[in-house]
Structures are given as C-alpha cells and as structure tokens.
Design a protein around this motif. Structure first.
Motif: not given
Length: 102
Positions: A20-27, A44-49, A70-83
């Motif tokens: 439902e939610r992801i909190l980061a303060n500090p854990d 939080m960024g890793e979980v979202i990725e 190209s299936v491996r994603l790097n944070a901040g890259t787009s487009p996904l390149g999967l479809v």
C-alpha cells in the motif's frame, strides 16, 4: 514476487501488488494492504526499481518478447525497451476477435 532483505539479513519475497505504501524515515518500511509492516534494508528507490522491473517482466512475458540484456533497468533510464513499438512492420501479437453468437 520481489525479493527483499530484512534488517537481520534474511531474505523474503513479497507480492508488490499488495504494497500500500513505502515509507523511508530512516528505515524503509513497507505497509501492506492488510496492515502488516516490513522493515527492509533496501532504500525506497531500490524497492520502487524492483517493482518496476517486476511489472516490466510481466508485460514482457505477456507480450512474448524474448529476454535481452536491455531488460536490466538502471535507475533514471527510460524508455524500458521491453515492449517494441507497434508499427506497420511490427503490428504486434494481436488476437483476432470472434463474432458474437446472437
């Protein structure tokens, strides 16, 4: 399922559709739809990725696209390149419609 790490270094898998939610303060804390809470070592960024990769993989499998490097994603890259983009040369995997039985 995505695999995450608890604070005691044990790993567990969680269905990201039930987060439902992801909190980061500090854990980083995952709050599930049933109210359960899990504290994990990932940011939080890793979980979202990981969730993004999981959902992209679902789409890739559903579309029948073979896995590539190209299936491996790097944070901040787009487009996904999967479809692949649908074009006249690549109309995609369409399913013909059946006529209705009247």
């Amino acid at each position: 399922m995505i695999v995450l790490t608890r604070l005691n270094d044990s790993q567990f898998a969680v269905n990201p559709d039930l987060i439902e939610r992801i909190l980061a303060n500090p854990d980083t804390t995952l709050v599930m739809v049933d109210g359960a809470k899990y504290i994990v070592t990932e940011s939080m960024g890793e979980v979202i990725e990981l969730i993004t990769q999981y959902r992209a993989e679902i789409i890739r499998v559903a579309r029948g696209v073979p896995p590539t490097e190209s299936v491996r994603l790097n944070a901040g890259t787009s487009p996904l390149g999967l479809v692949p983009a649908l074009t006249e040369e690549n109309p995609g995997n369409t399913i013909p419609l059946r006529p209705r039985n009247d």
